[in-house]
Design a protein around this motif. Structure first.
Motif, PDB file in Angstrom:
ATOM      1  N   GLY A  61       0.804  -1.211   0.000  1.00  0.00           N
ATOM      2  CA  GLY A  61       0.000   0.000   0.000  1.00  0.00           C
ATOM      3  C   GLY A  61       0.840   1.266   0.000  1.00  0.00           C
ATOM      4  O   GLY A  61       2.065   1.247   0.186  1.00  0.00           O
ATOM      5  N   ILE A  62       0.159   2.396  -0.187  1.00  0.00           N
ATOM      6  CA  ILE A  62       0.854   3.677  -0.307  1.00  0.00           C
ATOM      7  C   ILE A  62       1.489   4.095   1.014  1.00  0.00           C
ATOM      8  O   ILE A  62       2.663   4.473   1.064  1.00  0.00           O
ATOM      9  CB  ILE A  62      -0.134   4.761  -0.789  1.00  0.00           C
ATOM     10  CG1 ILE A  62      -0.618   4.450  -2.208  1.00  0.00           C
ATOM     11  CG2 ILE A  62       0.526   6.133  -0.766  1.00  0.00           C
ATOM     12  CD1 ILE A  62      -1.676   5.416  -2.712  1.00  0.00           C
ATOM     13  N   ILE A  63       0.728   4.056   2.096  1.00  0.00           N
ATOM     14  CA  ILE A  63       1.241   4.548   3.377  1.00  0.00           C
ATOM     15  C   ILE A  63       2.429   3.723   3.867  1.00  0.00           C
ATOM     16  O   ILE A  63       3.453   4.295   4.272  1.00  0.00           O
ATOM     17  CB  ILE A  63       0.109   4.596   4.419  1.00  0.00           C
ATOM     18  CG1 ILE A  63      -0.896   5.695   4.048  1.00  0.00           C
ATOM     19  CG2 ILE A  63       0.668   4.835   5.812  1.00  0.00           C
ATOM     20  CD1 ILE A  63      -2.032   5.857   5.027  1.00  0.00           C
ATOM     21  N   PRO A  64       2.363   2.373   3.857  1.00  0.00           N
ATOM     22  CA  PRO A  64       3.566   1.630   4.254  1.00  0.00           C
ATOM     23  C   PRO A  64       4.766   1.906   3.357  1.00  0.00           C
ATOM     24  O   PRO A  64       5.906   1.940   3.846  1.00  0.00           O
ATOM     25  CB  PRO A  64       3.121   0.161   4.145  1.00  0.00           C
ATOM     26  CG  PRO A  64       1.647   0.210   4.346  1.00  0.00           C
ATOM     27  CD  PRO A  64       1.216   1.470   3.676  1.00  0.00           C
ATOM     28  N   ALA A  65       4.527   2.100   2.046  1.00  0.00           N
ATOM     29  CA  ALA A  65       5.639   2.398   1.141  1.00  0.00           C
ATOM     30  C   ALA A  65       6.280   3.739   1.484  1.00  0.00           C
ATOM     31  O   ALA A  65       7.515   3.863   1.519  1.00  0.00           O
ATOM     32  CB  ALA A  65       5.147   2.400  -0.303  1.00  0.00           C
ATOM     33  N   LEU A  66       5.456   4.760   1.766  1.00  0.00           N
ATOM     34  CA  LEU A  66       5.994   6.064   2.141  1.00  0.00           C
ATOM     35  C   LEU A  66       6.693   6.005   3.497  1.00  0.00           C
ATOM     36  O   LEU A  66       7.738   6.632   3.693  1.00  0.00           O
ATOM     37  CB  LEU A  66       4.865   7.096   2.173  1.00  0.00           C
ATOM     38  CG  LEU A  66       4.234   7.445   0.824  1.00  0.00           C
ATOM     39  CD1 LEU A  66       3.097   8.444   1.024  1.00  0.00           C
ATOM     40  CD2 LEU A  66       5.278   8.016  -0.133  1.00  0.00           C
ATOM     41  N   THR A  67       6.127   5.253   4.434  1.00  0.00           N
ATOM     42  CA  THR A  67       6.751   5.104   5.755  1.00  0.00           C
ATOM     43  C   THR A  67       8.116   4.448   5.640  1.00  0.00           C
ATOM     44  O   THR A  67       9.086   4.866   6.294  1.00  0.00           O
ATOM     45  CB  THR A  67       5.854   4.273   6.679  1.00  0.00           C
ATOM     46  OG1 THR A  67       4.570   4.899   6.787  1.00  0.00           O
ATOM     47  CG2 THR A  67       6.464   4.157   8.062  1.00  0.00           C
ATOM     48  N   SER A  68       8.218   3.421   4.813  1.00  0.00           N
ATOM     49  CA  SER A  68       9.500   2.749   4.602  1.00  0.00           C
ATOM     50  C   SER A  68      10.517   3.699   3.983  1.00  0.00           C
ATOM     51  O   SER A  68      11.698   3.703   4.362  1.00  0.00           O
ATOM     52  CB  SER A  68       9.301   1.521   3.710  1.00  0.00           C
ATOM     53  OG  SER A  68      10.527   0.901   3.420  1.00  0.00           O
ATOM     54  N   LEU A  69      10.069   4.542   3.051  1.00  0.00           N
ATOM     55  CA  LEU A  69      10.968   5.508   2.420  1.00  0.00           C
ATOM     56  C   LEU A  69      11.471   6.525   3.432  1.00  0.00           C
ATOM     57  O   LEU A  69      12.664   6.855   3.470  1.00  0.00           O
ATOM     58  CB  LEU A  69      10.240   6.203   1.272  1.00  0.00           C
ATOM     59  CG  LEU A  69      11.032   7.276   0.518  1.00  0.00           C
ATOM     60  CD1 LEU A  69      12.254   6.648  -0.150  1.00  0.00           C
ATOM     61  CD2 LEU A  69      10.141   7.969  -0.518  1.00  0.00           C
TER      62      LEU A  69
END
Length: 351
Positions: free
Chosen positions: A306-314
């Protein structure tokens, strides 16, 4: 948690709340306001679905059954029993939660693809029942639900009030999800999601936990369906009990991130706006279904979490404290050396 990051989260929440409160006055026309109500309804439904999908990992395509049951329960309690609309809404959601108990007991005994098939079968069964039971439900002719604010309230004001009502219900659902996520019960649910057999071997009452999450999800889904029925004023079994509606909830949650609090909300905004845009631009064509299929493929291929986990990982990768090697000052290094060179006391064990 890093202080600037915590402050950023608080500021973001306040900005999101202010935007939700101000949206009805910012909407340029009643149509855009009605689109906002639809998107907010999707956000409540997707968040409700996430009590099962996000916590336990069970993918249900049949949650439209609970939203449809909630809508019809609310409408029938008003039309047939003459109850107050708000009493009917709460009572209808509670009745659907009770109905979800035996359904959950039967369906949660299977996993994976079998659970998906059972959830789809539930939608088809409820559709058939509400289509053929015309004397009670209106059948294929549908059921008209009186609006709670009366005929004196104009359409734009109806939209504004129901937008705020959907927002309030969303806040309650998000708060409940947040509390569960930080509780021992939530830890057990997440253990089920990661490895159900191992969780059970460690003493987690997996079936009871799954059933509670299932019933809570059905309750909020039914409330969302009932609130939508009060706003729209008409119920059609083909629309209410649609497998596509359940598929949209899965897509919204996957797009935003099923393991995050605001993931389904973000997915509902993106998917809901995209669907309304394609319907407005291309009418009754099925182009919006093609667009949703392409979007689902993109999510699965490039952002499976998902978008939020991807942004959090970044963000975690670029933050200095997330680095594997941390700079140590000369004072800290000297303090460590003094601690290492200090002789052991008479009561200390020398290793």
């Amino acid at each position: 948690m890093h202080v600037p990051l915590r402050a950023a989260k608080v500021i973001g929440l306040l900005a999101l709340g202010a935007l939700a409160v101000a949206f009805p006055s910012l909407a340029p026309d009643p149509f855009i306001l009605s689109v906002g109500v639809v998107i907010m309804s999707y956000a409540v439904l997707a968040t409700s679905w996430n009590f099962v999908g996000g916590f336990t990992g069970y993918i249900s395509l049949g949650h439209a059954a609970y939203s449809g049951l909630g809508g019809y329960a609310t409408g029938l309690l008003i039309v047939r029993a003459g109850l107050d609309p708000w009493v009917a809404l709460v009572l209808g959601g509670s009745l659907v939660a009770l109905i979800a108990v035996p359904i959950g007991i039967a369906s949660l005994r299977v996993r994976g693809a079998s659970f998906v098939i059972v959830s789809v079968a539930l939608v088809l069964i409820t559709l058939l029942v509400f289509q053929t039971w015309g004397d009670l439900t209106g059948g294929s002719d549908g059921l008209r639900v009186p609006r709670p604010f009366g005929p004196d309230v104009m359409r734009p004001e109806q939209h504004e009030r129901f937008f705020h009502l959907h927002t309030a219900l969303l806040v309650v659902a998000l708060l409940c999800w947040w509390v569960i996520d930080r509780s021992r019960f939530g830890s057990g649910l997440k253990a089920i999601r990661e490895d159900e057999d191992k969780a059970q071997s460690l003493g987690v009452p997996t079936f009871a936990y799954k059933l509670v999450a299932f019933v809570v999800s059905a309750f909020f889904t039914a409330l969302a369906g009932g609130l939508y029925a009060l706003w729209f004023g008409f119920l059609d079994p083909i629309f209410q009990f649609s497998i596509l509606a359940g598929s949209y909830l899965v897509l919204m949650s996957l797009l935003g991130g099923i393991r995050s609090l605001f993931g389904p909300l973000l997915g509902a905004v993106v998917v809901g706006y995209a669907m309304e845009y394609f319907k407005a631009q291309y009418g009754d064509t099925q182009l919006h279904l093609v667009a949703m299929g392409v979007l689902l493929a993109v999510v699965v291929l490039f952002m499976p979490d998902g978008i939020i986990p991807a942004l959090t990982s970044l963000v975690n990768r670029v933050r200095p404290q997330a680095a594997s090697i941390r700079e140590v000052t000369q004072g800290e290094l000297a303090e460590r050396r003094r601690g290492a060179e200090q002789p052991a006391g008479p009561n200390q064990e020398v290793r």
